[in-house]
Write a protein that holds these residues in place. Structure first.
Motif, PDB file in Angstrom:
ATOM      1  N   GLY A  34       0.776  -1.232   0.000  1.00 24.38           N
ATOM      2  CA  GLY A  34       0.000   0.000   0.000  1.00 24.38           C
ATOM      3  C   GLY A  34       0.807   1.281   0.000  1.00 24.38           C
ATOM      4  N   SER A  35       2.098   1.216  -0.271  1.00 20.58           N
ATOM      5  CA  SER A  35       2.933   2.408  -0.192  1.00 20.58           C
ATOM      6  C   SER A  35       2.760   3.351  -1.379  1.00 20.58           C
ATOM      7  N   GLY A  36       2.692   2.825  -2.562  1.00 24.40           N
ATOM      8  CA  GLY A  36       2.606   3.664  -3.755  1.00 24.40           C
ATOM      9  C   GLY A  36       3.966   4.033  -4.292  1.00 24.40           C
ATOM     10  N   ARG A  37       4.845   4.499  -3.431  1.00 20.24           N
ATOM     11  CA  ARG A  37       6.185   4.906  -3.862  1.00 20.24           C
ATOM     12  C   ARG A  37       6.953   3.719  -4.452  1.00 20.24           C
ATOM     13  N   THR A  38       6.792   2.548  -3.855  1.00 21.31           N
ATOM     14  CA  THR A  38       7.487   1.370  -4.373  1.00 21.31           C
ATOM     15  C   THR A  38       6.961   1.008  -5.759  1.00 21.31           C
ATOM     16  N   HIS A  39       5.652   1.130  -5.963  1.00 20.75           N
ATOM     17  CA  HIS A  39       5.089   0.883  -7.289  1.00 20.75           C
ATOM     18  C   HIS A  39       5.717   1.832  -8.316  1.00 20.75           C
ATOM     19  N   MET A  40       5.885   3.086  -7.921  1.00 18.10           N
ATOM     20  CA  MET A  40       6.438   4.071  -8.846  1.00 18.10           C
ATOM     21  C   MET A  40       7.888   3.748  -9.188  1.00 18.10           C
ATOM     22  N   LEU A  41       8.666   3.365  -8.194  1.00 15.58           N
ATOM     23  CA  LEU A  41      10.057   3.013  -8.456  1.00 15.58           C
ATOM     24  C   LEU A  41      10.136   1.758  -9.333  1.00 15.58           C
ATOM     25  N   LEU A  42       9.260   0.821  -9.080  1.00 18.90           N
ATOM     26  CA  LEU A  42       9.207  -0.379  -9.909  1.00 18.90           C
ATOM     27  C   LEU A  42       8.840  -0.015 -11.345  1.00 18.90           C
ATOM     28  N   SER A  43       7.964   0.971 -11.512  1.00 17.52           N
ATOM     29  CA  SER A  43       7.599   1.406 -12.870  1.00 17.52           C
ATOM     30  C   SER A  43       8.818   1.951 -13.599  1.00 17.52           C
ATOM     31  N   ALA A  44       9.680   2.670 -12.898  1.00 14.39           N
ATOM     32  CA  ALA A  44      10.900   3.199 -13.526  1.00 14.39           C
ATOM     33  C   ALA A  44      11.826   2.060 -13.942  1.00 14.39           C
ATOM     34  N   ALA A  45      11.932   1.034 -13.110  1.00 21.63           N
ATOM     35  CA  ALA A  45      12.768  -0.119 -13.459  1.00 21.63           C
ATOM     36  C   ALA A  45      12.224  -0.802 -14.712  1.00 21.63           C
ATOM     37  N   TYR A  46      10.920  -1.017 -14.744  1.00 23.58           N
ATOM     38  CA  TYR A  46      10.312  -1.652 -15.921  1.00 23.58           C
ATOM     39  C   TYR A  46      10.525  -0.798 -17.170  1.00 23.58           C
ATOM     40  N   GLU A  47      10.370   0.500 -17.030  1.00 26.19           N
ATOM     41  CA  GLU A  47      10.570   1.402 -18.168  1.00 26.19           C
ATOM     42  C   GLU A  47      12.001   1.278 -18.684  1.00 26.19           C
ATOM     43  N   LYS A  48      12.947   1.279 -17.789  1.00 21.82           N
ATOM     44  CA  LYS A  48      14.366   1.172 -18.168  1.00 21.82           C
ATOM     45  C   LYS A  48      14.653  -0.158 -18.858  1.00 21.82           C
ATOM     46  N   LEU A  49      13.943  -1.207 -18.454  1.00 21.48           N
ATOM     47  CA  LEU A  49      14.148  -2.535 -19.024  1.00 21.48           C
ATOM     48  C   LEU A  49      13.378  -2.756 -20.328  1.00 21.48           C
ATOM     49  N   GLY A  50      12.693  -1.702 -20.806  1.00 21.74           N
ATOM     50  CA  GLY A  50      11.943  -1.823 -22.060  1.00 21.74           C
ATOM     51  C   GLY A  50      10.649  -2.594 -21.919  1.00 21.74           C
ATOM     52  N   ARG A  51      10.031  -2.471 -20.753  1.00 26.35           N
ATOM     53  CA  ARG A  51       8.763  -3.154 -20.482  1.00 26.35           C
ATOM     54  C   ARG A  51       7.698  -2.093 -20.186  1.00 26.35           C
ATOM     55  N   PRO A  52       7.326  -1.293 -21.201  1.00 31.52           N
ATOM     56  CA  PRO A  52       6.445  -0.145 -20.971  1.00 31.52           C
ATOM     57  C   PRO A  52       5.058  -0.489 -20.452  1.00 31.52           C
ATOM     58  N   ALA A  53       4.479  -1.608 -20.868  1.00 31.88           N
ATOM     59  CA  ALA A  53       3.141  -1.961 -20.386  1.00 31.88           C
ATOM     60  C   ALA A  53       3.180  -2.223 -18.875  1.00 31.88           C
ATOM     61  N   GLU A  54       4.196  -2.935 -18.422  1.00 33.10           N
ATOM     62  CA  GLU A  54       4.332  -3.195 -16.988  1.00 33.10           C
ATOM     63  C   GLU A  54       4.649  -1.910 -16.230  1.00 33.10           C
ATOM     64  N   ALA A  55       5.430  -1.024 -16.863  1.00 33.29           N
ATOM     65  CA  ALA A  55       5.762   0.259 -16.241  1.00 33.29           C
ATOM     66  C   ALA A  55       4.499   1.091 -16.025  1.00 33.29           C
ATOM     67  N   LYS A  56       3.669   1.163 -17.043  1.00 33.83           N
ATOM     68  CA  LYS A  56       2.428   1.941 -16.929  1.00 33.83           C
ATOM     69  C   LYS A  56       1.472   1.329 -15.902  1.00 33.83           C
ATOM     70  N   ALA A  57       1.404   0.001 -15.848  1.00 37.15           N
ATOM     71  CA  ALA A  57       0.531  -0.664 -14.873  1.00 37.15           C
ATOM     72  C   ALA A  57       1.019  -0.403 -13.442  1.00 37.15           C
ATOM     73  N   ALA A  58       2.318  -0.476 -13.234  1.00 37.84           N
ATOM     74  CA  ALA A  58       2.866  -0.218 -11.898  1.00 37.84           C
ATOM     75  C   ALA A  58       2.643   1.240 -11.505  1.00 37.84           C
ATOM     76  N   MET A  59       2.824   2.157 -12.456  1.00 37.47           N
ATOM     77  CA  MET A  59       2.604   3.576 -12.156  1.00 37.47           C
ATOM     78  C   MET A  59       1.131   3.828 -11.850  1.00 37.47           C
ATOM     79  N   ALA A  60       0.243   3.196 -12.585  1.00 33.06           N
ATOM     80  CA  ALA A  60      -1.196   3.373 -12.333  1.00 33.06           C
ATOM     81  C   ALA A  60      -1.541   2.930 -10.907  1.00 33.06           C
ATOM     82  N   LYS A  61      -0.964   1.825 -10.451  1.00 32.99           N
ATOM     83  CA  LYS A  61      -1.194   1.380  -9.070  1.00 32.99           C
ATOM     84  C   LYS A  61      -0.644   2.388  -8.079  1.00 32.99           C
ATOM     85  N   GLY A  62       0.549   2.891  -8.362  1.00 32.66           N
ATOM     86  CA  GLY A  62       1.151   3.895  -7.480  1.00 32.66           C
ATOM     87  C   GLY A  62       0.311   5.155  -7.400  1.00 32.66           C
ATOM     88  N   LEU A  63      -0.195   5.616  -8.540  1.00 30.34           N
ATOM     89  CA  LEU A  63      -1.028   6.825  -8.559  1.00 30.34           C
ATOM     90  C   LEU A  63      -2.364   6.589  -7.862  1.00 30.34           C
TER      91      LEU A  63
END
Length: 104
Positions: A34-63
């Motif tokens: 339930g932190s949100g911040r961890t989801h956002m950081l995970l979204s950045a990792a996914y984005e860097k790894l070229g996994r944009p769909a997972e990045a957007k999903a993680a960011m949506a959870k964080g937001l």
């Protein structure tokens, strides 16, 4: 228990080792989803790894957990931060934006 897992993930991210950071961040989420911040950081990792769909999903959870978040209020404050830290963290901010975090 979860903060050191988040810290390990953040440290790996700052060292540009996103692939290694993902398992640490996932373990952190398993303990405290339930932190949100961890989801956002995970979204950045996914984005860097070229996994944009997972990045957007993680960011949506964080937001969803942290409504009203934007790059200005999520990024760690630069006051008293070293130039090395600031340079290392700039790509994370860009990845946040690419994953859907509003700038303002």
């Amino acid at each position: 228990r979860w903060t050191w897992l988040l810290g390990a993930g953040m440290t790996l991210m700052l060292m540009d080792r996103s692939e290694e950071a993902v398992p640490w961040l996932q373990k952190s989420l398993a303990i405290t989803p339930g932190s949100g911040r961890t989801h956002m950081l995970l979204s950045a990792a996914y984005e860097k790894l070229g996994r944009p769909a997972e990045a957007k999903a993680a960011m949506a959870k964080g937001l969803a957990l942290r409504p009203g978040s934007n790059l200005r209020n999520v990024a760690l404050p630069p006051k008293n931060a070293s130039p090395i830290f600031i340079a290392a963290s700039e790509w994370i901010g860009r990845a946040y934006l690419a994953a859907g975090l509003p700038e303002r």
